[in-house]
Every structure is written in structure tokens, then in C-alpha cells.
Design a protein around this motif. Structure first.
Motif, PDB file in Angstrom:
ATOM      1  N   UNK A   1      -2.247 -23.431  -5.939  1.00 28.54           N
ATOM      2  CA  UNK A   1      -1.806 -22.888  -4.594  1.00 28.54           C
ATOM      3  C   UNK A   1      -2.806 -22.027  -4.247  1.00 28.54           C
ATOM      4  N   UNK A   2      -3.222 -20.771  -5.098  1.00 35.64           N
ATOM      5  CA  UNK A   2      -4.120 -20.160  -4.664  1.00 35.64           C
ATOM      6  C   UNK A   2      -5.454 -20.714  -4.432  1.00 35.64           C
ATOM      7  N   UNK A   3      -5.756 -21.513  -5.354  1.00 30.14           N
ATOM      8  CA  UNK A   3      -7.188 -22.296  -5.039  1.00 30.14           C
ATOM      9  C   UNK A   3      -7.147 -22.923  -3.613  1.00 30.14           C
ATOM     10  N   UNK A   4      -6.196 -23.531  -3.351  1.00 29.19           N
ATOM     11  CA  UNK A   4      -6.011 -24.393  -2.189  1.00 29.19           C
ATOM     12  C   UNK A   4      -5.949 -23.439  -0.926  1.00 29.19           C
ATOM     13  N   UNK A   5      -5.272 -22.246  -0.979  1.00 29.74           N
ATOM     14  CA  UNK A   5      -5.262 -21.461  -0.128  1.00 29.74           C
ATOM     15  C   UNK A   5      -6.622 -20.877   0.313  1.00 29.74           C
ATOM     16  N   UNK A   6      -7.267 -20.733  -0.606  1.00 32.52           N
ATOM     17  CA  UNK A   6      -8.691 -19.947  -0.372  1.00 32.52           C
ATOM     18  C   UNK A   6      -9.622 -21.005   0.077  1.00 32.52           C
ATOM     19  N   UNK A   7      -9.644 -22.168  -0.383  1.00 31.53           N
ATOM     20  CA  UNK A   7     -10.296 -23.338   0.170  1.00 31.53           C
ATOM     21  C   UNK A   7     -10.064 -23.443   1.818  1.00 31.53           C
ATOM     22  N   UNK A   8      -8.495 -23.540   2.140  1.00 29.57           N
ATOM     23  CA  UNK A   8      -8.238 -23.678   3.647  1.00 29.57           C
ATOM     24  C   UNK A   8      -8.901 -22.501   4.405  1.00 29.57           C
ATOM     25  N   UNK A   9      -8.735 -21.188   3.702  1.00 25.96           N
ATOM     26  CA  UNK A   9      -9.187 -19.937   4.463  1.00 25.96           C
ATOM     27  C   UNK A   9     -10.713 -20.213   4.664  1.00 25.96           C
ATOM     28  N   UNK A  10     -11.691 -20.644   3.793  1.00 22.92           N
ATOM     29  CA  UNK A  10     -13.066 -20.811   3.847  1.00 22.92           C
ATOM     30  C   UNK A  10     -13.267 -21.724   4.768  1.00 22.92           C
ATOM     31  N   UNK A  11     -12.570 -22.708   4.911  1.00 20.45           N
ATOM     32  CA  UNK A  11     -12.995 -23.920   6.040  1.00 20.45           C
ATOM     33  C   UNK A  11     -12.395 -23.440   7.317  1.00 20.45           C
ATOM     34  N   UNK A  12     -11.367 -22.579   7.552  1.00 13.48           N
ATOM     35  CA  UNK A  12     -11.156 -22.011   8.801  1.00 13.48           C
ATOM     36  C   UNK A  12     -12.110 -20.899   9.143  1.00 13.48           C
ATOM     37  N   UNK A  13     -12.239 -20.006   8.104  1.00 13.91           N
ATOM     38  CA  UNK A  13     -13.606 -19.171   8.743  1.00 13.91           C
ATOM     39  C   UNK A  13     -14.831 -19.685   9.192  1.00 13.91           C
ATOM     40  N   UNK A  14     -15.011 -20.882   8.424  1.00 13.46           N
ATOM     41  CA  UNK A  14     -16.469 -21.304   8.666  1.00 13.46           C
ATOM     42  C   UNK A  14     -16.278 -21.977  10.012  1.00 13.46           C
ATOM     43  N   UNK A  15     -15.313 -22.920  10.199  1.00 13.21           N
ATOM     44  CA  UNK A  15     -15.166 -23.350  11.595  1.00 13.21           C
ATOM     45  C   UNK A  15     -15.053 -22.341  12.779  1.00 13.21           C
ATOM     46  N   UNK A  16     -14.580 -21.431  12.493  1.00  6.42           N
ATOM     47  CA  UNK A  16     -14.487 -20.384  13.580  1.00  6.42           C
ATOM     48  C   UNK A  16     -15.798 -19.833  13.941  1.00  6.42           C
ATOM     49  N   UNK A  17     -16.659 -19.580  12.684  1.00  3.28           N
ATOM     50  CA  UNK A  17     -17.846 -18.930  12.676  1.00  3.28           C
ATOM     51  C   UNK A  17     -18.915 -19.752  13.359  1.00  3.28           C
ATOM     52  N   UNK A  18     -19.018 -21.281  13.020  1.00  5.10           N
ATOM     53  CA  UNK A  18     -19.916 -22.311  13.219  1.00  5.10           C
ATOM     54  C   UNK A  18     -19.941 -22.676  14.753  1.00  5.10           C
ATOM     55  N   UNK A  19     -18.546 -22.594  15.180  1.00  6.59           N
ATOM     56  CA  UNK A  19     -18.259 -22.924  16.471  1.00  6.59           C
ATOM     57  C   UNK A  19     -18.823 -21.810  17.409  1.00  6.59           C
ATOM     58  N   UNK A  20     -18.799 -20.658  17.103  1.00  7.13           N
ATOM     59  CA  UNK A  20     -19.268 -19.670  17.990  1.00  7.13           C
ATOM     60  C   UNK A  20     -20.449 -19.143  17.969  1.00  7.13           C
TER      61      UNK A  20
END
Lengths: 355, 151
Positions: A212-231
Motif C-alpha cells: 500500500x505504501x509503495x503504490x501510494x508513493x508511485x501514484x504520488x510520483x506520477x501525479x507530481x511528475x504529470x503536474x510538473x511536466x504539464x507546466x
């Protein structure tokens, strides 16, 4: 913050933590032994102590392995993380006492060298249960020894946080060996369903928690990366639009993933600074910390860094990567390319809005 | 660096999530029924004085036993002493057949010898059989005592 070599940097919190841990272990050992002797009139005291030590080490290992993911999932568990290494060393010591009792009781009276006899892994069981459970236990104990021996900041500083972390991931192998040691050993002769059920629950708990912790971190990484790359704005010179100044709480940080790594963007007294999210001590998440006395403070062990240059205040020497920051209106733009650790970057200043 | 460590952590736990439960379940499913335990006498040996008392020389352990048949037909065995150092995990079994060499299949676990475990009761062994001394630690039979005389 580390300074020079000290055996243990004791403080009140560490003493209290250790006092609770050692007191808890002693209370468990006494309770288990007394209950075992009362429940079974045939039980010998030495066997009860042996089992108390074994189950205690097994339970402690589960506690130690739970703290990390629990702290990632809920910040209220962060205080447990503070002195987790002492709990790990305690786990090794209890497991060592268990191993010593086993050698003395089951392997020391024969004609064969006791340690060789343990490693011979003789088992009267057949099939899967014929696994040399003693050897599995010795393997787990050897790994726990390696973890305990290298747990001091001396090794952390000399190996570097990344290598040290990689090395200490071996504790997961120790856990797997310990589970199989229990299943192929103790549980083979135990007719009561409760120990098997408890051990099974422990296995499920550790697996679910870490996944659960691993998947949460992965989702967070993807979310943060997507937000950063789009901007990545045109004409921004490669700077990434991360957020608005008003989205960052005073003395706190906003974390973004830039060029594959997490960056902590702090707001402190009308200024914005960005540093690596990774603490030099144990890779703690700086972005989840606060600015205390003008310094970014890691939530795990209190290591501190100045926001403008990522350096620990003198006489300490730790330093983290910094990032160039600028403002477009009240938007925060960050250069995704990390500067060398300790590089001074002028904070981006803004007008505080009156409440 | 941290991201790669996180990815490695995830990969390790995906692997462990398969291997550890599989190994755990396989070990439990392969469990064998425990040997029937002997009935533990709370007091001394009734009628023991009527039984035979003899010193038995096992292959490696000099075990002094007192054996008596009680009024209820049960055979009572008291281990009075044994020579030290003894092989680890001394245990008594009862076997219907002559245990020449290895512990025979179907041998019945009587009890483990220890400071607090010296007296055992064997029921349903009217036909005699053999009392077998076995080292759990070394996994070897140390000797056998024919019980026909007490039957």
C-alpha cells in the motif's frame, strides 16, 4: 545533526523510547513464560523462555518493518521512526538470545560441534516441512546482525545514504527467512491454531502495508511528475510552473517531481526556496518538515538545512542540492536542474498579502 | 536515486507477496498430525513397588528406569536417572515392532525426557512391545527395551 563520532547521541526522547522498548520486551518475556508454564504443567521453564524469546523477536521484527510504511501513510506514526534503529538492534539482541538458548538446549550436548550441528539442519520432518528451519533461522539472524552492526551513523556517513539504504533492504530477506523458519519449525509441532493464525496475520499485515505504501508513493510520483511536466511554460527558460505562492503554507513546503526527483519548495518569511526533498541523513522527506529557527528541519530526525543554500548551520557540514527559483506574479517557477549540494541560490521574494 | 530505491522496494514486495505466503502455506499444509501424547500422572507410581526395577544400558545413555503395570492395566514408566552428557532432545517412544535401527513407522511418542518430565503412562500396550529411546536432536535411535516381561 551529526557532528563528529559519538557512540550514541543520547537525548531525553531516545532514552524514553529505549526505556519503553526494553520494558515492553521484558514484560512480554515474563508474561509469555508465566502463561506458558501455567497453561501446561509439563512445560519446562527453559523451553518456555526459549519460545518467549523467539516469538518476541518475531513480533519485534514485524513492528520494526511496520514503522516505515505506517509513517509514509500517516504522519502520526513519525515519532516511532525517530529511534527505529534502536528497535532494530533490540530485535537482533532478542533473536540472538533465542538462538543461544536453542544451541544450548538442542545442539550442545552431542558429539558434534554445536554450531555445525545447527547448520547441518537435521529435521525429523519430511516434505516441505523438512526444510532445514534451523539454517533459515541462522540466515535471518546473520542478516539482522549485519543490520545492527551497520546501523550507526558512522556507517551511514561512510557508505552514503543510498548504499546504506540498499544494504538495509536485506532486512526484508531476513523477514522472509524468519517467517519460513517459524512455519517449518515451531508451527510443525504446534497443534493450537492460534500461533499459526497470528503468524499468518503478521505476514499479511507486512505485505499489505508495504504494498500500500509503495503504490501510494508511485501514484504520488506520477501525479507530481504529470503536474510538473504539464507546466513547462513557453518562454520560461525551462523553468517549471509548480504552484502559486498562496498554495504554500508559511514555514512549509510544496513537493514537486522535477527531472525524476522530488523537490521541496519552501515558503519562509516572504521568500521561496527550493531544495532536494531528500535529507542527507537517512533520505527523510524534507518537504514534509518545517522551517524552524530559519532552517528546514527534517521530520524524521531533526537534521537542519538553510533554505538559501541547503547547508546545515555550522559546525555541521551536511548539504543538499538546491534549485533556482523565480516568480511570475505569484506563480512559483523552478528550474528542474539540480545545482551542486550547498550551492547558494537567492530566494525569490514576494509581497505578503495582508490577512 | 530515491525513486529507484522506491521502485526496488515495490519490486521486492511484489516478489515477497508471492513467495512468502506460498512457502508459509506449503509448510502448514505439510504438517503431520502430532504423535499422541502420554497421560501425565499427577502423583507417583501406584503399584510401582510391584513392578520390575532394572538398570538398562542403552547404546549411548545409561538410563535407569522403573517400570510397573498398574491395576488398570496401564504401563507406568519412571526415568530415574541417565548419564550425562546425553545426546540432545531425549525422547521415549513405544513401538509394537522391534526397532532395529531407525525409529519404526507408527512408533508412538511417549514423552520427552527432561528435568521436569520423568514419569509417563502407556495405555493400550498390553501386548508388550518396545520402549525406544530416541534423540530428537541427532535424529537417531539410542536403544530399545523389550517390555514383554512387564506384560
Amino acid at each position: 545533526v551529526a557532528h563528529g563520532y559519538v557512540t550514541v547521541g543520547w537525548n531525553r526522547q531516545k532514552r524514553l523510547y529505549d526505556l519503553w522498548a526494553v520494558g515492553g520486551v521484558l514484560a512480554y518475556l515474563a508474561t509469555f513464560t508465566l502463561v506458558s508454564l501455567r497453561a501446561d504443567a509439563r512445560a519446562a521453564a527453559d523451553t518456555a523462555v526459549l519460545r518467549a524469546l523467539g516469538t518476541c523477536a518475531f513480533a519485534l521484527l514485524h513492528v520494526v518493518l511496520s514503522i516505515g510504511p505506517l509513517a509514509r501513510l500517516d504522519a502520526r506514526f513519525l515519532p516511532l521512526l525517530y529511534n527505529r534503529r534502536h528497535l532494530g538492534v533490540l530485535t537482533f539482541l532478542v533473536a540472538l538470545a533465542h538462538g543461544t538458548f536453542v544451541v544450548l538446549q538442542y545442539h550442545a550436548l552431542g558429539v558434534v560441534n554445536p554450531l555445525l550441528h545447527v547448520l547441518a539442519g537435521e529435521s525429523p520432518m519430511g516434505g516441505v516441512a523438512g526444510l532445514p528451519f534451523q539454517v533459515l533461522g541462522v540466515g535471518a539472524l546473520a542478516i539482522l546482525f549485519l543490520m545492527a552492526a551497520t546501523s550507526h551513523d558512522f556507517w551511514l556517513a561512510n557508505l552514503g545514504p543510498a548504499t546504506w539504504k540498499r544494504l538495509h533492504m536485506a532486512v526484508y530477506l531476513a523477514w522472509a527467512l524468519a517467517v519460513l523458519h517459524v512455519a517449518a519449525g515451531y508451527l510443525q509441532s504446534e497443534t493450537d491454531a492460534l500461533p499459526a493464525a497470528l503468524a499468518g496475520l503478521g505476514v499479511a499485515w507486512i505485505l499489505v502495508l508495504h504494498l500500500a505504501a509503495g503504490w501510494r508513493e508511485r501514484a504520488l510520483d506520477r501525479d507530481l511528475a504529470a503536474r510538473g511536466n504539464l507546466k513547462v511554460g513557453a518562454g520560461s527558460g525551462g523553468f517549471v510552473d509548480v504552484c502559486s505562492v498562496d498554495e504554500i503554507e508559511e514555514g512549509r513546503a510544496r513537493v514537486a517531481t522535477l527531472a525524476g526527483e522530488r523537490v521541496a519548495i519552501f515558503r519562509h518569511g516572504g521568500a521561496i526556496s527550493a531544495v532536494s526533498n531528500v535529507c542527507r541523513h537517512q533520505n527523510g522527506p524534507l518537504g514534509e518538515g518545517r522551517v524552524i529557527d530559519g532552517c528546514i528541519t527534517c521530520p524524521w530526525h531533526g537534521y537542519q538545512y538553510r533554505p538559501e543554500d541547503g547547508r546545515s548551520p555550522p559546525p555541521f557540514t551536511e548539504k543538499v542540492e538546491t534549485y533556482r527559483v523565480k516568480l511570475a506574479g505569484r506563480r512559483v517557477l523552478v528550474d528542474p536542474h539540480a545545482l551542486a549540494p550547498g550551492t547558494r541560490v537567492e530566494p525569490a521574494r514576494f509581497e505578503e498579502r495582508s490577512p | 536515486v530515491i525513486r529507484s530505491l522506491r521502485a526496488r522496494h515495490r519490486a521486492i514486495f511484489v516478489l515477497l507477496a508471492v513467495l512468502v505466503p506460498a512457502g508459509y502455506a506449503a509448510a502448514l499444509l505439510d504438517r503431520r498430525a502430532p504423535p499422541p501424547a502420554s497421560v501425565w500422572p499427577g502423583e507417583g507410581l501406584p503399584g510401582a513397588s510391584e513392578g520390575a526395577r532394572r538398570t538398562v544400558m542403552w547404546s549411548q545413555v545409561e538410563l535407569l528406569t522403573e517400570i510397573a503395570r498398574g491395576d488398570d492395566g496401564a504401563l507406568r514408566v519412571r526415568a530415574l536417572s541417565w548419564s550425562e552428557p546425553a545426546p540432545p532432545g531425549l525422547a521415549l517412544y513405544w513401538s509394537a515392532v522391534d526397532p532395529a535401527g531407525d525409529l519404526p513407522d507408527g512408533a508412538r511418542f511417549v514423552g520427552a525426557l527432561g528435568p521436569a518430565a520423568r514419569e509417563f503412562t502407556l495405555r493400550d500396550v498390553a501386548g508388550g512391545g518396545w520402549l525406544v529411546l530416541y534423540s530428537l536432536g541427532h535424529g537417531e535411535t539410542l536403544g530399545a527395551l523389550a517390555l514383554a516381561e512387564e506384560g
